[in-house]
Design a protein around this motif. Structure first.
Motif, mmCIF file in Angstrom:
data_model
loop_
_atom_site.group_PDB
_atom_site.id
_atom_site.type_symbol
_atom_site.label_atom_id
_atom_site.label_comp_id
_atom_site.label_asym_id
_atom_site.label_seq_id
_atom_site.Cartn_x
_atom_site.Cartn_y
_atom_site.Cartn_z
ATOM 1 N N ILE A 88 16.094 24.180 25.009
ATOM 2 C CA ILE A 88 15.234 24.881 24.054
ATOM 3 C C ILE A 88 13.806 24.943 24.586
ATOM 4 C CG2 ILE A 88 16.646 24.120 22.089
ATOM 5 C CD1 ILE A 88 14.371 22.097 21.452
ATOM 6 N N THR A 89 13.011 25.792 23.978
ATOM 7 C CA THR A 89 11.582 25.867 24.260
ATOM 8 C C THR A 89 10.834 25.508 22.984
ATOM 9 O OG1 THR A 89 11.846 27.576 25.952
ATOM 10 C CG2 THR A 89 9.665 27.342 24.973
ATOM 11 N N VAL A 90 10.021 24.468 23.068
ATOM 12 C CA VAL A 90 9.194 24.045 21.933
ATOM 13 C C VAL A 90 7.846 24.747 22.045
ATOM 14 C CG1 VAL A 90 8.122 22.098 20.763
ATOM 15 C CG2 VAL A 90 10.369 21.831 21.828
ATOM 16 N N TYR A 91 7.449 25.468 21.004
ATOM 17 C CA TYR A 91 6.271 26.337 21.016
ATOM 18 C C TYR A 91 6.547 27.528 21.948
ATOM 19 C CZ TYR A 91 3.460 22.568 18.899
ATOM 20 O OH TYR A 91 2.975 21.591 18.072
ATOM 21 N N ARG A 92 6.100 28.679 21.573
ATOM 22 C CA ARG A 92 6.311 29.877 22.380
ATOM 23 C C ARG A 92 5.223 30.064 23.438
ATOM 24 N NH1 ARG A 92 10.088 33.296 20.973
ATOM 25 N NH2 ARG A 92 9.004 35.034 21.980
ATOM 26 N N GLY A 93 4.149 29.319 23.303
ATOM 27 C CA GLY A 93 3.067 29.405 24.265
ATOM 28 C C GLY A 93 2.034 28.330 23.990
ATOM 29 N N GLY A 94 1.026 28.283 24.849
ATOM 30 C CA GLY A 94 -0.014 27.275 24.682
ATOM 31 C C GLY A 94 0.281 26.017 25.468
ATOM 32 N N PRO A 95 -0.650 25.064 25.478
ATOM 33 C CA PRO A 95 -0.516 23.858 26.308
ATOM 34 C C PRO A 95 0.641 22.951 25.902
ATOM 35 C CG PRO A 95 -2.389 23.655 24.815
ATOM 36 C CD PRO A 95 -1.928 25.076 24.731
ATOM 37 N N GLU A 96 1.075 23.021 24.633
ATOM 38 C CA GLU A 96 2.170 22.159 24.185
ATOM 39 C C GLU A 96 3.545 22.747 24.468
ATOM 40 O OE1 GLU A 96 2.159 19.111 22.961
ATOM 41 O OE2 GLU A 96 -0.024 18.938 22.977
ATOM 42 N N SER A 97 3.607 23.978 24.929
ATOM 43 C CA SER A 97 4.880 24.649 25.166
ATOM 44 C C SER A 97 5.624 24.022 26.343
ATOM 45 C CB SER A 97 4.646 26.142 25.427
ATOM 46 O OG SER A 97 5.865 26.801 25.692
ATOM 47 N N LYS A 98 6.843 23.564 26.077
ATOM 48 C CA LYS A 98 7.692 22.975 27.109
ATOM 49 C C LYS A 98 9.128 23.440 26.908
ATOM 50 C CE LYS A 98 4.586 20.350 29.136
ATOM 51 N NZ LYS A 98 4.191 20.553 30.539
ATOM 52 N N THR A 99 9.847 23.593 28.006
ATOM 53 C CA THR A 99 11.267 23.933 27.972
ATOM 54 C C THR A 99 12.073 22.777 28.528
ATOM 55 O OG1 THR A 99 10.845 26.305 28.208
ATOM 56 C CG2 THR A 99 13.031 25.535 28.788
ATOM 57 N N GLY A 100 13.102 22.356 27.804
ATOM 58 C CA GLY A 100 13.930 21.249 28.251
ATOM 59 C C GLY A 100 15.133 21.063 27.352
ATOM 60 N N ARG A 101 15.812 19.957 27.535
ATOM 61 C CA ARG A 101 17.013 19.669 26.744
ATOM 62 C C ARG A 101 16.634 18.870 25.507
ATOM 63 N NH1 ARG A 101 20.600 15.456 26.337
ATOM 64 N NH2 ARG A 101 19.429 14.295 27.932
ATOM 65 N N LEU A 102 17.127 19.301 24.349
ATOM 66 C CA LEU A 102 16.891 18.570 23.102
ATOM 67 C C LEU A 102 17.730 17.295 23.149
ATOM 68 C CD1 LEU A 102 15.584 18.375 20.340
ATOM 69 C CD2 LEU A 102 17.462 19.760 19.412
ATOM 70 N N ALA A 103 17.076 16.175 23.436
ATOM 71 C CA ALA A 103 17.781 14.929 23.718
ATOM 72 C C ALA A 103 18.019 14.069 22.487
ATOM 73 C CB ALA A 103 17.001 14.119 24.761
ATOM 74 N N ASP A 104 17.130 14.151 21.492
ATOM 75 C CA ASP A 104 17.282 13.276 20.322
ATOM 76 C C ASP A 104 16.542 13.880 19.131
ATOM 77 O OD1 ASP A 104 18.126 11.101 18.855
ATOM 78 O OD2 ASP A 104 16.471 9.810 19.484
ATOM 79 N N ILE A 105 17.025 13.557 17.928
ATOM 80 C CA ILE A 105 16.412 14.028 16.687
ATOM 81 C C ILE A 105 16.294 12.836 15.746
ATOM 82 C CG2 ILE A 105 16.615 15.613 14.731
ATOM 83 C CD1 ILE A 105 18.572 17.251 16.535
#
Length: 291
Positions: A23-40
């Motif tokens: 998934i990608t968290v945030y669509r843009g900006g400094p906090e935007s990262k793409t990776g595997r959703l490992a835990d909730i």
């Protein structure tokens, strides 16, 4: 203080449906990262970015986008910290080097020393000790520890039950509020009246609502780095002066040795040619012959 760990059931269903996916968290900006959703967990999610885990405080996440072209992360699974909520997660990272926020003016890297009910104490390279309001921390990640790194002496810092208590301990000191951006200010912290903190700087009186304060530190922003550079420059200056003194001393010694060698050489030369010393002078007068 009882922590609020409630979340709408629809949010749980929405996230659990994507667990393990890219998934990608945030669509843009400094906090935007793409990776595997490992835990909730109750109020945060763990995102594996390469071999690193980034923990996002859920209430700050503006958007989550599922990457339908991939179902697994290309990196090997990384181990996640397990905690009931974001506050406890931060407590588990005490005495480790962490990255607060992935970018932006409030992004800071340093050693996490302690936590209170609603704040954390971070030792940074350029600002020294900074107190962060946990409510404003968007994400946190732990840095790889250097096994050869020795434990430094414990740095002194203020401690209180909550963020308000930290402000009370910094009354009448020069402080920096918020690390950057248009709301970053500096001045002498006077008091908390009518629900606002008051700063005095030159002829200005600034009043700031506590809800908008993300971080605070004693001293001017970047003061620790400036002090370190000052110490380094002073050390370099003293070293240069010592080297100059040594050079002058060496030069003086060489000059003395050269003078002694010259005198010795001259003496030896005189002794070598002592057989040619004139003992007496004879003035010969030629007599003219008679015509």
């Amino acid at each position: 203080m009882k922590r609020n760990t409630n979340r709408h059931r629809s949010d749980d269903n929405f996230l659990h449906a994507m667990e393990g996916k890219v998934i990608t968290v945030y669509r843009g900006g400094p906090e935007s990262k793409t990776g595997r959703l490992a835990d909730i967990q109750s109020d945060y999610i763990a995102l594996q970015v390469d071999n690193k885990i980034v923990y996002y405080q859920w209430k700050h996440v503006k958007s989550v986008t599922e990457n339908t072209s991939e179902t697994v992360s290309p990196a090997e699974s990384a181990e996640c910290e397990k905690a009931d909520d974001f506050q406890e997660l931060i407590e588990r990272m005490a005495n480790r080097t962490v990255q607060l926020n992935q970018g932006g003016p409030e992004s800071k890297k340093g050693k996490l020393h302690e936590t209170g009910d609603d704040f954390l104490v971070l030792e940074t390279e350029d600002d020294g000790i900074v107190y962060f309001n946990i409510d404003h921390v968007k994400s946190i990640s732990a840095e790889q520890e250097d096994e050869d790194e020795q434990e430094d002496e414990r740095t002194e810092f203020e401690m209180a039950d909550d963020f308000h208590g930290i402000f009370k301990r910094l009354i009448h000191k020069w402080v920096s509020i918020n690390r950057g951006g248009p709301e970053a200010v500096e001045g002498i912290l006077v008091d908390n009246s009518d629900g606002h903190y008051t700063l005095v700087k030159d002829k200005e009186v600034l009043r700031i609502h506590p809800l908008h304060i993300k971080s605070i530190s004693a001293g001017a922003k970047g003061a620790a780095k400036k002090e370190e550079n000052k110490d380094e420059n002073q050390g370099e200056k003293e070293c240069a002066e010592e080297e100059s003194h040594e050079e002058q001393h060496t030069s003086s010694e060489k000059s003395k040795r050269s003078s002694k060698e010259d005198r010795s050489s001259k003496r030896d030369e005189d002794e070598s040619y002592s057989y040619a010393t004139v003992l007496r002078t004879i003035d010969y007068r030629w007599k003219r012959g008679r015509k």
